[in-house]
Design an enzyme around this catalytic site. Structure first.
Site, PDB file in Angstrom:
ATOM      1  CG  HIS A   1      -1.627  -1.240   1.529  1.00 44.97           C
ATOM      2  ND1 HIS A   1      -2.758  -1.642   0.843  1.00 44.97           N
ATOM      3  CD2 HIS A   1      -1.384  -2.210   2.449  1.00 44.97           C
ATOM      4  CE1 HIS A   1      -3.188  -2.798   1.348  1.00 44.97           C
ATOM      5  NE2 HIS A   1      -2.385  -3.162   2.300  1.00 44.97           N
TER       6      HIS A   1
HETATM    7  O1  RIB Z   1      -4.654  -0.564   5.359  1.00 44.81           O
HETATM    8  C1  RIB Z   1      -3.314  -0.528   4.936  1.00 44.81           C
HETATM    9  C2  RIB Z   1      -2.525   0.439   5.747  1.00 44.81           C
HETATM   10  O2  RIB Z   1      -2.555   0.053   7.122  1.00 44.81           O
HETATM   11  C3  RIB Z   1      -1.031   0.473   5.363  1.00 44.81           C
HETATM   12  O3  RIB Z   1      -0.530   1.765   5.542  1.00 44.81           O
HETATM   13  C4  RIB Z   1      -0.401  -0.460   6.365  1.00 44.81           C
HETATM   14  O4  RIB Z   1       0.971  -0.148   6.613  1.00 44.81           O
HETATM   15  C5  RIB Z   1      -1.224  -0.185   7.587  1.00 44.81           C
HETATM   16  O5  RIB Z   1      -0.727   1.010   8.179  1.00 44.81           O
END
Ligand code: RIB
Ligand code: CA
Length: 321
Positions: A252
């Protein structure tokens, strides 16, 4: 001309790939990194961030952020879906380990707390800077509450968070927004130019085992470490949150950094009206108005992502290490 950014992280595995991407990319001038509680407590997310910065030998100040969400923990709320351990071939595999597999940090955080750093830096910034929060938004919300005028020196906020058709923390919410929904709401109404890089985009821009092999072929400490982290994520994704392609993972936070470098890594980016759910089963939901006559446009939202472009960008950036 490189883009000045401030990262805000809850380092974890994908945050670590994002930090390395920002440090290695010639198109990014990483001004500072702020840490926050999220994937792990703020002591661990800060230690993990320092480990990455020190291992890469980067001259980037790290500011420790808050340990708690603004108000969430003061009242009983609908809990996130409890997830048991992921056991694969008899061993527990976590998407985020307590500590990254790097040498313990010897460098230290700055004395100034993250929220105060935002205010000090943005008040005096010579030019507007892009903020890239990829964890809960508490630090930035606090800074905006301390001095709303700092928004004038925020060029754009590229947030990894939220989701329209995809959720992870609860049936309605993505983790970063769910972890401090009030903070996300304050940031959303700050008046800043906001681009959301939500789960809809990060799950579409998946990385595969072949992409890990491409990173390993570069054969640097950074590229091999990134491949390790992505492979770790593939195991968990495939077992608990399968994407459209088997043996693939969302990374992500690195996608948010790549979006700053080249927004074409995102697809179907639209100007929308968004509200943030603050209670009950909607807590943390990024409510994108689907109506033909929506509410006032207040942000941009990426409904899709490009896995080929994302993998190519990472391999190109990590080749420069
Ligand atoms: O939902 C994904 C996010 O939540 C990403 O930033 C992961 O590192 C967690 O922080
Ligand atoms: Ca994160």
């Amino acid at each position: 001309m490189s883009e000045k950014i401030i990262l805000d992280v809850d380092t974890g595995s994908d945050d670590a790939v994002a930090i390395m991407t920002a440090i290695l990319s010639p198109d990014i001038d990483l001004v500072a990194i702020c840490t926050v509680a999220g994937n792990k407590d703020v002591e661990k997310t800060t230690e993990n961030t320092l480990r990455v910065v020190e291992t890469l030998g980067a001259d980037v100040p790290v500011y420790k952020g808050v340990a708690r969400p603004l108000v969430k923990e003061l009242t009983p709320r609908v809990p996130a879906t409890h997830r048991s351990n992921t056991v694969v071939d008899g061993r527990i595999v976590n998407v985020h380990e307590d500590y990254l597999d790097l040498p313990p940090a010897t460098i230290k955080v700055q004395d100034t707390p993250a929220a105060a750093f935002y205010v000090d830096y943005l008040r005096g910034a010579p030019e507007p800077v892009t903020l890239v929060p990829v964890g809960p938004l508490t630090n930035l919300a606090l800074a905006l509450l301390m001095d709303a005028s700092i928004v004038r020196n925020i060029k754009r906020i590229v947030i990894m968070g939220g989701g329209r058709e995809v959720a992870n923390a609860t049936p309605a919410a993505e983790f970063n927004v769910w972890a401090d929904a009030e903070a996300a709401a304050w940031v959303l109404q700050s008046g800043a130019d906001i681009l959301w890089v939500p789960l809809d985009a990060t799950h579409a821009a998946y990385l595969t085992k072949d992409d890990c092999e491409r990173l390993r072929a570069i054969n640097t400490l950074e590229s091999n470490f990134a491949a390790d982290l992505v492979e770790q994520r593939i195991v968990v994704h495939d077992a608990r949150q399968p994407l459209s392609v088997r043996f693939s993972a969302a990374v992500h936070d690195a996608l948010a950094v790549c979006a700053v470098i080249d927004e074409s890594v995102l697809r179907d980016v639209r100007c929308v009206h968004m509200d943030i759910g603050l209670s009950d089963y909607a807590e943390g939901q990024t409510i994108v108005d689907p109506r033909h006559e929506p509410g006032p446009i207040n942000c941009s939202f990426a409904f899709d992502g490009d896995p080929v472009r994302f993998a190519d960008m990472l391999c190109e950036i990590f080749t420069r290490a």
